[in-house]
Design a protein around this motif. Structure first.
Motif, PDB file in Angstrom:
ATOM      1  N   SER A  68      62.131  -4.188   9.081  1.00 18.36           N
ATOM      2  CA  SER A  68      62.951  -3.661   7.983  1.00 18.36           C
ATOM      3  C   SER A  68      63.869  -4.744   7.426  1.00 18.36           C
ATOM      4  CB  SER A  68      63.761  -2.455   8.452  1.00 18.36           C
ATOM      5  OG  SER A  68      64.604  -2.795   9.544  1.00 18.36           O
ATOM      6  N   TRP A  83      63.468  -8.155   7.429  1.00 20.79           N
ATOM      7  CA  TRP A  83      62.756  -9.176   6.654  1.00 20.79           C
ATOM      8  C   TRP A  83      62.072  -8.583   5.435  1.00 20.79           C
ATOM      9  CZ3 TRP A  83      64.360 -13.800   7.057  1.00 20.79           C
ATOM     10  CH2 TRP A  83      64.841 -14.287   8.263  1.00 20.79           C
ATOM     11  N   GLY A  84      61.673  -7.307   5.513  1.00 17.39           N
ATOM     12  CA  GLY A  84      61.113  -6.661   4.336  1.00 17.39           C
ATOM     13  C   GLY A  84      62.126  -6.573   3.213  1.00 17.39           C
ATOM     14  N   LEU A  85      63.330  -6.111   3.542  1.00 17.59           N
ATOM     15  CA  LEU A  85      64.394  -6.040   2.537  1.00 17.59           C
ATOM     16  C   LEU A  85      64.867  -7.428   2.115  1.00 17.59           C
ATOM     17  CD1 LEU A  85      66.510  -3.050   3.900  1.00 17.59           C
ATOM     18  CD2 LEU A  85      65.243  -3.129   1.751  1.00 17.59           C
ATOM     19  N   TYR A  86      64.877  -8.365   3.065  1.00 16.19           N
ATOM     20  CA  TYR A  86      65.331  -9.725   2.771  1.00 16.19           C
ATOM     21  C   TYR A  86      64.455 -10.366   1.693  1.00 16.19           C
ATOM     22  CZ  TYR A  86      66.822 -14.557   3.646  1.00 16.19           C
ATOM     23  OH  TYR A  86      67.313 -15.842   3.508  1.00 16.19           O
ATOM     24  N   PHE A  87      63.156 -10.230   1.819  1.00 17.55           N
ATOM     25  CA  PHE A  87      62.255 -10.858   0.847  1.00 17.55           C
ATOM     26  C   PHE A  87      62.171 -10.063  -0.446  1.00 17.55           C
ATOM     27  CE2 PHE A  87      60.481 -12.843   4.777  1.00 17.55           C
ATOM     28  CZ  PHE A  87      60.756 -14.168   4.412  1.00 17.55           C
ATOM     29  N   PHE A  88      62.500  -8.774  -0.378  1.00 16.07           N
ATOM     30  CA  PHE A  88      62.544  -7.973  -1.601  1.00 16.07           C
ATOM     31  C   PHE A  88      63.791  -8.304  -2.409  1.00 16.07           C
ATOM     32  CE2 PHE A  88      63.994  -4.070  -3.782  1.00 16.07           C
ATOM     33  CZ  PHE A  88      62.943  -3.931  -4.681  1.00 16.07           C
ATOM     34  N   ASN A  89      64.946  -8.231  -1.754  1.00 19.60           N
ATOM     35  CA  ASN A  89      66.214  -8.623  -2.374  1.00 19.60           C
ATOM     36  C   ASN A  89      67.224  -8.796  -1.256  1.00 19.60           C
ATOM     37  OD1 ASN A  89      68.669  -8.903  -3.700  1.00 19.60           O
ATOM     38  ND2 ASN A  89      68.183  -7.388  -5.277  1.00 19.60           N
ATOM     39  N   ARG A  90      67.459 -10.036  -0.868  1.00 21.46           N
ATOM     40  CA  ARG A  90      68.298 -10.302   0.298  1.00 21.46           C
ATOM     41  C   ARG A  90      69.713  -9.782   0.156  1.00 21.46           C
ATOM     42  NH1 ARG A  90      69.871 -16.362   1.540  1.00 21.46           N
ATOM     43  NH2 ARG A  90      71.237 -15.164   2.896  1.00 21.46           N
TER      44      ARG A  90
END
Length: 231
Positions: free
Chosen positions: A103, A105-112
């Protein structure tokens, strides 16, 4: 005593998470000035859990394996402590550690900025960020390969991870009630119905990760047993 490679691996994991927990708690003071401090974050719950689990696993390796001489020990032949540690691994440490990493790294690469604003790069060392958000997943996968986990009854395992999830969500809800703001800003912008769906989806994700861990352990050890028979 347990196989030396198991013990050394678990000592490494314990020291890694133990030092990360120490540094994040006592050295990096950012985050402690607000209500509930870092205990408001799932990441902090996870690193505490990983430290406790691998610490107990070291104790088991050093004290409960002296009479085991088989290359592949029967996981059903265990003491109460071994069964407890095994349950913590299967029901909590693997699904939570995996969920936190995926969760984050998923959010980080979507919009950190949603999860880890850029200003934190000057406050939290990159190595600490990886101990908190990468190593739980990596080391739990390796632990599944190194240790032949005897999974508990599925009802017991799922009850464990859902109980932990509910405790954390109740803690989040109390913090939101007390501070008038949710721990994760995205929840402030969601209507009540979508907020409930968002929190409920955590249950589904963690149950699926529990089942994934069970399958992964089965695949690893079925393959290793076949390999041993061919040698």
């Amino acid at each position: 005593m347990a196989h030396i490679h198991e013990t050394l691996f678990h000592v490494f994991c314990f020291l890694t998470f133990g030092y990360g927990l120490y540094y994040d708690t006592l050295v990096v003071r950012h985050g402690w000035s607000v209500y509930a401090g870092k205990t408001r974050y799932a990441t902090y719950w996870d690193v505490v859990l990983q430290t406790v689990y691998f610490g107990l696993r070291v104790v088991v390796d050093l004290t409960h394996g002296w009479k085991q001489k088989k290359s592949f020990r029967d996981p059903n032949e265990s003491t109460k402590l071994k069964r407890l540690v095994n349950w913590i691994s299967c029901a909590m440490a693997f699904p939570l550690g995996t969920f936190v990493c995926l969760s984050f790294w998923g959010l980080y690469f979507f919009n950190r900025e949603f999860i880890y604003p850029s200003y934190l790069d000057d406050i939290i060392p990159s190595w600490l960020n990886h101990i908190l958000h990468t190593m739980p997943f990596v080391l739990q996968i390796l632990d599944k390969y190194v240790v032949n986990h005897s999974y508990p009854r599925r009802v017991s395992g799922i009850f464990g991870i859902l109980s932990l999830t509910i405790c954390y969500q109740l803690w989040m809800a109390w913090i939101a009630h007390y501070t008038r703001s949710w721990v994760y800003p995205i929840l402030d912008y969601l209507p009540l119905l979508y907020r409930i769906i968002f929190l409920g989806s955590m249950w589904t994700c963690l149950v699926l990760l529990y089942l994934a861990g069970e399958l992964l352990s089965h695949v690893f050890w079925r393959t290793r047993r076949k390999t041993m028979k061919l040698v």
